[in-house]
Design an enzyme around this catalytic site. Structure first.
Site, PDB file in Angstrom:
ATOM      1  N   LYS A 194      -3.645   3.140  -2.534  1.00 32.04           N
ATOM      2  CA  LYS A 194      -4.824   3.954  -2.794  1.00 32.04           C
ATOM      3  C   LYS A 194      -4.718   5.216  -1.949  1.00 32.04           C
ATOM      4  CE  LYS A 194      -8.016   0.122  -3.633  1.00 32.04           C
ATOM      5  NZ  LYS A 194      -8.619   0.607  -4.878  1.00 32.04           N
ATOM      6  N   ASP A 209       0.825  -1.196   0.000  1.00 28.15           N
ATOM      7  CA  ASP A 209       0.000   0.000   0.000  1.00 28.15           C
ATOM      8  C   ASP A 209       0.865   1.255   0.000  1.00 28.15           C
ATOM      9  OD1 ASP A 209      -2.348  -1.387  -0.056  1.00 28.15           O
ATOM     10  OD2 ASP A 209      -2.814  -1.147   2.063  1.00 28.15           O
ATOM     11  N   MET A 252      -9.252   8.006   7.963  1.00 27.61           N
ATOM     12  CA  MET A 252      -9.443   8.522   6.605  1.00 27.61           C
ATOM     13  C   MET A 252     -10.618   9.507   6.533  1.00 27.61           C
ATOM     14  SD  MET A 252      -8.895   4.826   4.698  1.00 27.61           S
ATOM     15  CE  MET A 252     -10.047   4.018   5.835  1.00 27.61           C
TER      16      MET A 252
END
Length: 270
Positions: A74, A52, A189
């Site tokens: 991402k 990641d 997030m």
């Protein structure tokens, strides 16, 4: 690490990383010192690492130079590989007989989509192992002097993601229920949608004066913490990401428990 320590680790009864299998491994929130020993073992045994964006370069550097590294990160608002394509790549690499290390920031099962990837591997008949990691929303917050529970303030904590698979505020989250569920809320997030989330929590009865701490780059030398309130958090701009948001009374303990600031000044990792 001394030669004695290395020799002891070499004798440890770690499971074999078999060719044609996939290990889904949590790399922790930042520095390599927060890796588990089993994660460290996997880095040394893998043929290919699919990692990641939030995996620390210092963690990746622990793998031998010959190991193939594939970026599959991402990041919100930036071009990113589709989850389906990442899963297909894992299966293809395993079918080639590679030892595939799927390396994730934090913990694979804490908003890391590890459950989805593991389910796809199981359906494809690929052997896999889950290696838990320290989540930024749990142990990682200790680096900012933020205990997620404290018997003088809260006996419950709730963890919530700040966006869904479309990038929007999660429509499936019952925000009034979240507001009532626990004194402490930890948001992953969530920086992009923080004004909207704060408004929903305020509408559900949380107080505008309630303390909020936003910790960016948790457990890394660039770690910073911003302190505000639920009523004024929407006025913040240019908050560095990745970041974890903590709402509730445990934020008061930073005054005395913020030990990592001196470590950052000395550039001590993990």
């Amino acid at each position: 690490m001394t030669e004695r320590h290395l020799a002891t680790l070499a004798k440890a009864d770690f499971p074999d990383f078999e060719p044609g299998s996939v290990w889904l491994v949590g790399s922790g929130p930042g520095g390599p010192g927060l890796l588990t020993l089993l994660a460290w073992h996997a880095l040394g045994q893998a043929d290919v690492i699919v990692h990641d964006a939030l995996v620390s370069p210092d963690v990746l550097a622990l793998a031998p130079d010959h190991v193939t590294r594939i970026h599959a990160g991402k990041r919100g608002g930036k071009p990113s590989p589709k989850q389906a394509d990442i899963t297909i790549r894992l299966i293809e690499l395993a079918h080639q007989g590679r030892r595939v290390l799927r390396l994730k920031g934090g913990d694979p099962f804490m908003f890391g989509r590890g459950g989805e990837e593991a389910a796809a591997l199981a359906q494809a008949g690929i052997p896999f192992r889950i290696v838990p990691g320290i989540s930024a929303g749990l142990g990682g917050l200790a680096y900012a002097g933020l205990p997620v529970t404290h018997r003088d303030t809260n006996h419950a904590v709730i963890f919530v993601t700040g966006h869904d698979e479309t990038g929007a505020v999660p429509s499936a989250v019952d925000w009034p229920a979240v507001a009532r569920a626990a004194p402490v809320i930890v948001l992953f997030m969530a920086v992009k949608h923080l004004p909207v989330i704060a408004a929903r929590l305020l509408d559900a009865g949380r107080m505008p004066s309630e303390a909020v701490t936003i910790v960016s780059n948790v457990a890394r030398p660039g770690q910073i913490a911003l302190e505000t309130t639920l009523g004024t958090v929407g006025a913040l701009i240019d908050v560095p990401t990745p970041a974890i948001v903590v709402i509730g009374p445990v934020t008061r303990y930073r005054t005395t428990l913020d030990w990592y600031v001196d470590e950052v000044r000395r550039h001590v990792f993990g």
